[in-house]
Design a protein around this motif. Structure first.
Motif, mmCIF file in Angstrom:
data_model
loop_
_atom_site.group_PDB
_atom_site.id
_atom_site.type_symbol
_atom_site.label_atom_id
_atom_site.label_comp_id
_atom_site.label_asym_id
_atom_site.label_seq_id
_atom_site.Cartn_x
_atom_site.Cartn_y
_atom_site.Cartn_z
ATOM 1 N N SER A 1 0.711 -1.251 0.047
ATOM 2 C CA SER A 1 0.144 0.024 0.146
ATOM 3 C C SER A 1 0.660 1.120 -0.151
ATOM 4 C CB SER A 1 -0.940 0.091 1.402
ATOM 5 O OG SER A 1 -1.857 -0.967 1.168
ATOM 6 N N PHE A 2 0.395 2.346 -0.688
ATOM 7 C CA PHE A 2 1.015 3.549 -0.560
ATOM 8 C C PHE A 2 -0.095 4.701 -0.385
ATOM 9 C CE2 PHE A 2 3.241 1.015 -3.702
ATOM 10 C CZ PHE A 2 4.571 1.125 -3.366
ATOM 11 N N ASP A 3 0.089 5.308 0.712
ATOM 12 C CA ASP A 3 -0.854 6.496 1.074
ATOM 13 C C ASP A 3 -0.066 7.434 1.808
ATOM 14 O OD1 ASP A 3 0.039 5.260 3.658
ATOM 15 O OD2 ASP A 3 -1.929 3.986 3.876
ATOM 16 N N HIS A 4 -0.810 8.303 2.663
ATOM 17 C CA HIS A 4 -0.049 9.371 3.297
ATOM 18 C C HIS A 4 1.047 9.213 4.405
ATOM 19 C CE1 HIS A 4 -3.125 8.942 6.239
ATOM 20 N NE2 HIS A 4 -2.364 9.712 7.096
ATOM 21 N N ASN A 5 0.625 8.004 4.939
ATOM 22 C CA ASN A 5 1.725 7.459 6.033
ATOM 23 C C ASN A 5 2.906 7.294 5.322
ATOM 24 O OD1 ASN A 5 -0.094 7.663 8.343
ATOM 25 N ND2 ASN A 5 -1.365 5.988 7.341
ATOM 26 N N ARG A 6 2.835 6.682 3.967
ATOM 27 C CA ARG A 6 4.227 6.368 3.462
ATOM 28 C C ARG A 6 4.798 7.335 2.258
ATOM 29 N NH1 ARG A 6 4.862 0.088 0.948
ATOM 30 N NH2 ARG A 6 7.257 0.313 0.131
ATOM 31 N N VAL A 7 3.769 7.891 1.904
ATOM 32 C CA VAL A 7 4.091 8.768 0.649
ATOM 33 C C VAL A 7 3.883 10.494 0.968
ATOM 34 C CG1 VAL A 7 4.186 9.376 -1.905
ATOM 35 C CG2 VAL A 7 4.253 7.139 -0.867
ATOM 36 N N ALA A 8 4.676 11.089 0.975
ATOM 37 C CA ALA A 8 4.186 12.478 1.462
ATOM 38 C C ALA A 8 3.544 13.395 0.450
ATOM 39 C CB ALA A 8 5.459 13.286 1.770
ATOM 40 N N ALA A 9 3.537 12.804 -0.865
ATOM 41 C CA ALA A 9 2.703 13.377 -1.937
ATOM 42 C C ALA A 9 1.433 13.146 -1.964
ATOM 43 C CB ALA A 9 3.180 12.600 -3.341
#
Length: 326
Positions: free
Chosen positions: A79-87
Motif C-alpha cells: 500500500s501507498f498512502d499519506h503514511n508512507r508517501v508525502a505526495a
C-alpha cells in the motif's frame, strides 16, 4: 527455507492464462461455466472499494482505493498512502493511468495529481496549474502524459507539469451550463472525445472550447457510458434508459431494467474477444453477447456487483474492480 522472490511478470503470465480462458469462454461455452476469484481487505487490500485499475510495464497490477493505492505482485499487496508517501495529501484515489511513453503511473486523487516514476512520487496541485484539487478521470495520451477531468475542465499533464487547461465545459456555446463529465472515452489526432450527460463531445489540445459530436439516429436525455470502435465510431451506449448498440448503422436497444440493466451502471468494458462486460448495482455481472444482455452465472465465487473499473492485462486476463473488492 529458501525464500522465493515474487516475480510479477511470471505470475501475471501464469494467472493470465487462467483468466484468459475464463474471459474467452463466452465464445466457446455458456457463461454459466465461468468461475471467479475475489480479493478483499482480508487479502491485504487497504480497502475493499476499487476505484481504478492499471498495469505498469514491470507487470505490477495497481488498484486505486479510498485508502490509497495498492500494488499487487500476484502474492501480496503493497500500500501507498499519506503514511508512507508525502505526495498523498488525500488518500482517496479516483483514477489511474499508465503513461504510454515512459510507463510511469498517474494517480488522480481528491487532492492533487500524482506521478510515480522510477520509485519516486511527485504531486501536482492547484499551485502547479491544476484547475482544481480533485482529479476525477484520467486517459493516457499517445504523445505521453495524460488527459484529465478536473473542476469541470479538461486538462493535459506531462512530465513537465500541467501544460494545458480548457475553458469550463459548461461554457461551450452548444451545451448546457451545468454539464457533468461522465467519461474520457478516446483520443485521436491529439483530440479527446469525452462523454457528458448530454452526449459525446470533442476537444482538441490547445483549443479552449469543446464541440458536440452528433450521434446519427440516436439521442438520450442522460448518457452514462459509451464504447467506440477502432475507427472512432460510437457503437455502444449506456444511458439512463438502457443499453443500445449499433449494427449496420442502426441502433437497437438490447437491455432495459427488465433485462438486468440499471441506470447506475458506471462502466462498460470490451475484452479482447469483443464481449462487453458490466455489473449494475444489485444486478450482478452481465455480458453483451450476440446482441443480447445476459446475466452471468458462475460455477464458483460470489457474482460481483457495482463494477467500478475493468482491465485486461497484457496476457489477456480480465480483472474487475468493484465496490466490494477485486
Amino acid at each position: 527455507m529458501k525464500r522465493v522472490k515474487s516475480n510479477p511478470r511470471r505470475w501475471f503470465r501464469e494467472a493470465g492464462l487462467w483468466l484468459l480462458l475464463a474471459c474467452s469462454l463466452p465464445r466457446l461455452a455458456r457463461a454459466a461455466e465461468l468461475s471467479i476469484h475475489r480479493w478483499t481487505g482480508d487479502d491485504g487490500l487497504p480497502q475493499n472499494r476499487i476505484s481504478a485499475l492499471a498495469q505498469t510495464p514491470d507487470g505490477y497490477l495497481w488498484c486505486g482505493t479510498w485508502f490509497g493505492v495498492a500494488r499487487f505482485d500476484g502474492v501480496k499487496f503493497t500500500s501507498f498512502d499519506h503514511n508512507r508517501v508525502a505526495a498523498f495529501r488525500d488518500d482517496a484515489v479516483n483514477a489511474l493511468a499508465v503513461d504510454r511513453i515512459d510507463g510511469s503511473l498517474w494517480v488522480g486523487t481528491r487532492d492533487g495529481l500524482l506521478r510515480y516514476a522510477k520509485g519516486d512520487w511527485r504531486r501536482l496541485g492547484t499551485g502547479d496549474g491544476l484547475p482544481g484539487p480533485m482529479v476525477w478521470r484520467l486517459l493516457p495520451r499517445t504523445k505521453g502524459g495524460v488527459w484529465l477531468d478536473c473542476a469541470g475542465r479538461i486538462a493535459v499533464a506531462t512530465d513537465h507539469g500541467i501544460v494545458w487547461v480548457s475553458a469550463p465545459i459548461g461554457t461551450a456555446p452548444d451545451g448546457p451550463a451545468d454539464e457533468t463529465i461522465r467519461q474520457l472515452v478516446s483520443e485521436s489526432g491529439d483530440a479527446l472525445t469525452f462523454l457528458t450527460d448530454s452526449g459525446p463531445k470533442r476537444i482538441r489540445f490547445g483549443e479552449p472550447m469543446a464541440s458536440t459530436q452528433p450521434v446519427p439516429d440516436f439521442s438520450s436525455p442522460a448518457w452514462r457510458a459509451v464504447l467506440m470502435d477502432d475507427e472512432g465510431r460510437l457503437v455502444t451506449a449506456g444511458t439512463e434508459e438502457g443499453l443500445a448498440t449499433r449494427v449496420d448503422s442502426r441502433w437497437n436497444w438490447v437491455a432495459t431494467s427488465r433485462q438486468g440493466w440499471s441506470e447506475q451502471t458506471p462502466v462498460l468494458h470490451r475484452d479482447p474477444t469483443g464481449v462487453i462486460w458490466g455489473a449494475p448495482r444489485t444486478k450482478g455481472l452481465g455480458q453483451l453477447r450476440d446482441g443480447e444482455w445476459k446475466p452471468v452465472a458462475l460455477m464458483s465465487g460470489r457474482p460481483p456487483t457495482d463494477l467500478t473499473s475493468a482491465l485486461n492485462d497484457r496476457e489477456g486476463g480480465l480483472w474487475l474492480g468493484t465496490s466490494d473488492g477485486l
